[in-house]
Design a protein around this motif. Structure first.
Motif, PDB file in Angstrom:
ATOM      1  N   GLU A  95      -3.450   6.768  14.044  1.00 36.92           N
ATOM      2  CA  GLU A  95      -4.612   5.885  13.881  1.00 36.92           C
ATOM      3  C   GLU A  95      -5.656   6.144  14.963  1.00 36.92           C
ATOM      4  O   GLU A  95      -6.859   6.155  14.708  1.00 36.92           O
ATOM      5  CB  GLU A  95      -4.155   4.419  13.940  1.00 36.92           C
ATOM      6  N   LEU A 347      -1.562  11.080   8.310  1.00 37.50           N
ATOM      7  CA  LEU A 347      -1.710  10.042   7.298  1.00 37.50           C
ATOM      8  C   LEU A 347      -2.955   9.175   7.489  1.00 37.50           C
ATOM      9  O   LEU A 347      -3.688   8.925   6.515  1.00 37.50           O
ATOM     10  CB  LEU A 347      -0.438   9.186   7.257  1.00 37.50           C
ATOM     11  N   PRO A 348      -3.270   8.703   8.703  1.00 39.93           N
ATOM     12  CA  PRO A 348      -4.494   7.905   8.854  1.00 39.93           C
ATOM     13  C   PRO A 348      -5.769   8.684   8.526  1.00 39.93           C
ATOM     14  O   PRO A 348      -6.724   8.113   7.985  1.00 39.93           O
ATOM     15  CB  PRO A 348      -4.459   7.493  10.338  1.00 39.93           C
ATOM     16  N   ARG A 351      -6.051   8.750   4.839  1.00 40.81           N
ATOM     17  CA  ARG A 351      -6.485   7.442   4.338  1.00 40.81           C
ATOM     18  C   ARG A 351      -7.983   7.229   4.530  1.00 40.81           C
ATOM     19  O   ARG A 351      -8.618   6.500   3.767  1.00 40.81           O
ATOM     20  CB  ARG A 351      -5.715   6.326   5.052  1.00 40.81           C
ATOM     21  N   GLN A 352      -8.554   7.836   5.574  1.00 39.49           N
ATOM     22  CA  GLN A 352      -9.999   7.726   5.763  1.00 39.49           C
ATOM     23  C   GLN A 352     -10.746   8.300   4.567  1.00 39.49           C
ATOM     24  O   GLN A 352     -11.783   7.783   4.151  1.00 39.49           O
ATOM     25  CB  GLN A 352     -10.431   8.467   7.033  1.00 39.49           C
ATOM     26  N   PRO A 355      -8.766   6.207   0.541  1.00 38.37           N
ATOM     27  CA  PRO A 355      -8.305   4.903   1.051  1.00 38.37           C
ATOM     28  C   PRO A 355      -7.129   4.304   0.288  1.00 38.37           C
ATOM     29  O   PRO A 355      -6.382   3.500   0.858  1.00 38.37           O
ATOM     30  CB  PRO A 355      -9.550   4.019   0.924  1.00 38.37           C
ATOM     31  N   GLU A 356      -6.956   4.651  -0.982  1.00 39.82           N
ATOM     32  CA  GLU A 356      -5.874   4.027  -1.750  1.00 39.82           C
ATOM     33  C   GLU A 356      -4.496   4.592  -1.427  1.00 39.82           C
ATOM     34  O   GLU A 356      -3.478   4.071  -1.897  1.00 39.82           O
ATOM     35  CB  GLU A 356      -6.134   4.168  -3.258  1.00 39.82           C
ATOM     36  N   VAL A 357      -4.430   5.628  -0.597  1.00 35.43           N
ATOM     37  CA  VAL A 357      -3.137   6.198  -0.223  1.00 35.43           C
ATOM     38  C   VAL A 357      -2.389   5.214   0.671  1.00 35.43           C
ATOM     39  O   VAL A 357      -2.895   4.769   1.695  1.00 35.43           O
ATOM     40  CB  VAL A 357      -3.313   7.552   0.508  1.00 35.43           C
ATOM     41  N   VAL A 358      -1.171   4.857   0.259  1.00 31.21           N
ATOM     42  CA  VAL A 358      -0.313   3.970   1.037  1.00 31.21           C
ATOM     43  C   VAL A 358       0.594   4.784   1.950  1.00 31.21           C
ATOM     44  O   VAL A 358       0.800   4.453   3.112  1.00 31.21           O
ATOM     45  CB  VAL A 358       0.532   3.079   0.093  1.00 31.21           C
ATOM     46  N   ASP A 359       1.155   5.857   1.429  1.00 33.20           N
ATOM     47  CA  ASP A 359       2.025   6.724   2.213  1.00 33.20           C
ATOM     48  C   ASP A 359       2.034   8.098   1.561  1.00 33.20           C
ATOM     49  O   ASP A 359       1.719   8.240   0.366  1.00 33.20           O
ATOM     50  CB  ASP A 359       3.444   6.148   2.277  1.00 33.20           C
ATOM     51  N   ILE A 376       0.326   5.314  -3.937  1.00 34.22           N
ATOM     52  CA  ILE A 376      -1.036   4.786  -3.920  1.00 34.22           C
ATOM     53  C   ILE A 376      -1.050   3.322  -4.378  1.00 34.22           C
ATOM     54  O   ILE A 376      -0.145   2.857  -5.078  1.00 34.22           O
ATOM     55  CB  ILE A 376      -1.987   5.602  -4.820  1.00 34.22           C
ATOM     56  N   ASP A 377      -2.089   2.624  -3.973  1.00 31.32           N
ATOM     57  CA  ASP A 377      -2.376   1.281  -4.466  1.00 31.32           C
ATOM     58  C   ASP A 377      -3.235   1.458  -5.713  1.00 31.32           C
ATOM     59  O   ASP A 377      -4.460   1.554  -5.640  1.00 31.32           O
ATOM     60  CB  ASP A 377      -3.100   0.479  -3.387  1.00 31.32           C
TER      61      ASP A 377
END
Length: 497
Positions: A95, A347-348, A351-352, A355-359, A376-377
């Motif tokens: 992060e 991973l962070p 996600r930038q 954004p919908e990636v959870v893991d 994903i969400d």
């Protein structure tokens, strides 16, 4: 963020490993051909310590006076330690690095003060140039690579191979002092003879781009190789950083202290001042030699191909140098263990951009990047396919990922049983498969029909929404929270778990 002290050189990190009970010296002679790899592999598979082979044995029967260090990053804990943190802090460091990459302007003085760690990290990214480094305490009268304990890892290998070299090159339009335009990469280097190496860099790597620029100018390219660099520089050189980010500067962020460099003795380059050994030289336009075969991370020997030759002009080293080495092969190996940590660090950043990636999980057994599983969400039809295409285009390394499986947020993407259940119950082969043809691929993938070009497959194992399906999806069975809580109390009271 950093919990461990800065490790300015390899030796300070080895002292930390020793104090942590993670260092073992082997006094008996061990052959550089095959035996070092065999011992290292058994110790790595057992989660064992860093190894110091005190008496590496060459093929001519001579014993090297330079100890060989292996299995440096053979455990997740030591990779994290190389970054200055504990394994539990890897996600937090990811992060932090993502925030450094895409900072948000501060909202007032209090917000700016809260970001002091980021500002301090930016200051540490500036390199420090010394007049002379400990890596230059001694210089060989005539460069002689045979004096280094370079191992031959596998029976079918073409010869001795440097496996942990930090290869430094610079842009042809730069000056030697412009460290921000350097590339530092881990490229394997085959020893041809006493003063010649073959440098194997793939076309998309930074050193290859620099080499093409020097060839266009019709001039030889200066190169420096640091052997036994400090852990932060080793890991920064191995990270798939964006092209605009300097590995030398970034290593300062990881180290918690500025990177120290010194002018090379025979080429217009800056070199790591604290390295154990530095090999300097030139790569002349058009001069190549057949490289390989060598055992690779795929578990196969790579094909023989021409790569640039480096003419060694000088070798400098500490008074009592150490030689750092490893081997690559079918996972698990040292690079795959490093890759597991890098997965969590990246991973962070992913996600930038998505954004919908959870893991996200890159299974080490799949050569660390050939397969990706993404949770994903999911909120709208077609979202899984959009995520696949976004990941393939995000970083150069993901262009070599040939299979992507997308699952919902309720699935653990690092659990094969969960993945298998999602594929068995949420994936229809005819509807949910996306195939691409003639896309970039690692030419070491012998399954590819064409060298450097191959297909890709995306499997949408998410619950289908809206226009994705003509029938209602089933409801996942779950116990009530009350029943789960009661079961936990009963099982604990009865001593059943």
């Amino acid at each position: 963020m950093r919990r461990l002290p800065a490790f300015p050189d390899l030796r300070s990190f080895l002292r930390w490993c020793d104090a942590a009970g993670e260092m073992c010296s082997i006094a008996q002679p061990v052959r550089l051909r095959g035996e070092v790899t065999a011992v290292h592999r058994k110790v790595l598979l057992a989660g064992g310590p860093v190894l110091c082979f005190e008496r590496p044995l060459a093929e001519d029967g001579s014993v090297s006076s330079i100890p060989l260090i292996a299995n440096l990053f053979g455990t997740r804990r030591r990779v994290a330690a190389g970054l200055g943190i504990e394994p539990a802090d890897i996600a937090q460091l990811g992060e932090f690095l993502a925030a450094l990459r895409s900072p948000v302007p501060p909202q007032g003085i209090s917000d700016a003060l809260s970001r002091w760690p980021q500002m301090a990290a930016a200051l540490r990214a500036r390199v420090k140039v010394l007049g002379r480094g400990v890596s230059q305490e001694e210089r060989m009268g005539e460069p002689d690579l045979s004096r280094l304990p370079v191992q031959t890892c596998w029976p079918g290998d073409a010869g001795p191979l440097m496996t942990w070299p930090v290869v430094l090159t610079r842009d042809p339009g730069s000056q030697a002092s412009d460290s921000g335009r350097y590339n530092a990469g881990i490229y394997r280097a085959q020893v041809l003879d006493r003063d010649r190496l073959i440098l194997r860099w793939l076309p998309h790597r930074g050193a290859a781009a620099h080499h093409r620029g020097w060839v266009r100018k019709g001039e030889p390219m200066p190169v420096a190789i640091a052997l036994g660099a400090d852990p932060a520089l080793l890991l920064a050189a191995a990270l798939p950083l964006p092209e605009t980010v300097s590995e030398l500067a970034f290593s300062g962020v990881l180290r918690g202290a500025r990177t120290s460099l010194a002018p090379a003795v025979s080429v217009p380059m800056l070199v790591p001042s604290s390295a154990e050994i530095v090999v300097e030289g030139w790569v002349h336009p058009g001069e190549t030699a057949p490289e390989g075969p060598f055992g690779d991370h795929t578990g196969y020997y790579n094909s023989v191909e021409p790569f640039p030759v480096m003419r060694v002009s000088a070798i400098t080293h500490r008074r009592d140098p150490l030689y750092l080495s490893t081997w690559t092969g079918r996972p698990p190996d040292e690079p795959s263990i490093i890759g597991e940590v890098f997965n969590d660090l990246a991973l962070p950043v992913i996600r930038q951009q998505i954004p919908e990636v959870v893991d996200l999980w890159l299974p080490p057994a799949a050569c660390s990047y050939r397969i990706a599983v993404i949770a994903i969400d999911k909120r709208y039809p077609g979202q899984a396919r959009r995520v696949m295409l976004a990941l393939w285009g995000l970083l150069a390394q993901f262009s070599y990922t040939k299979m992507i499986v997308v699952v919902d947020a309720d699935i653990d993407p690092r659990n094969w049983d969960d993945i298998a259940w999602a594929l068995a119950t949420r994936y229809d082969p005819a509807r949910d498969t996306m195939l691409l043809d003639r896309t970039p691929m690692d030419y070491l993938d012998f399954a590819s029909p064409l060298e450097g070009l191959a297909g890709k497959i995306g499997l949408d194992a998410t619950v289908k929404l809206g226009s994705e399906t003509a029938r209602a999806f089933g409801e996942v069975m779950r116990l009530s929270p009350e029943a789960e809580g009661a079961a936990e109390r009963i099982v604990k009271a009865e001593g059943l778990a």
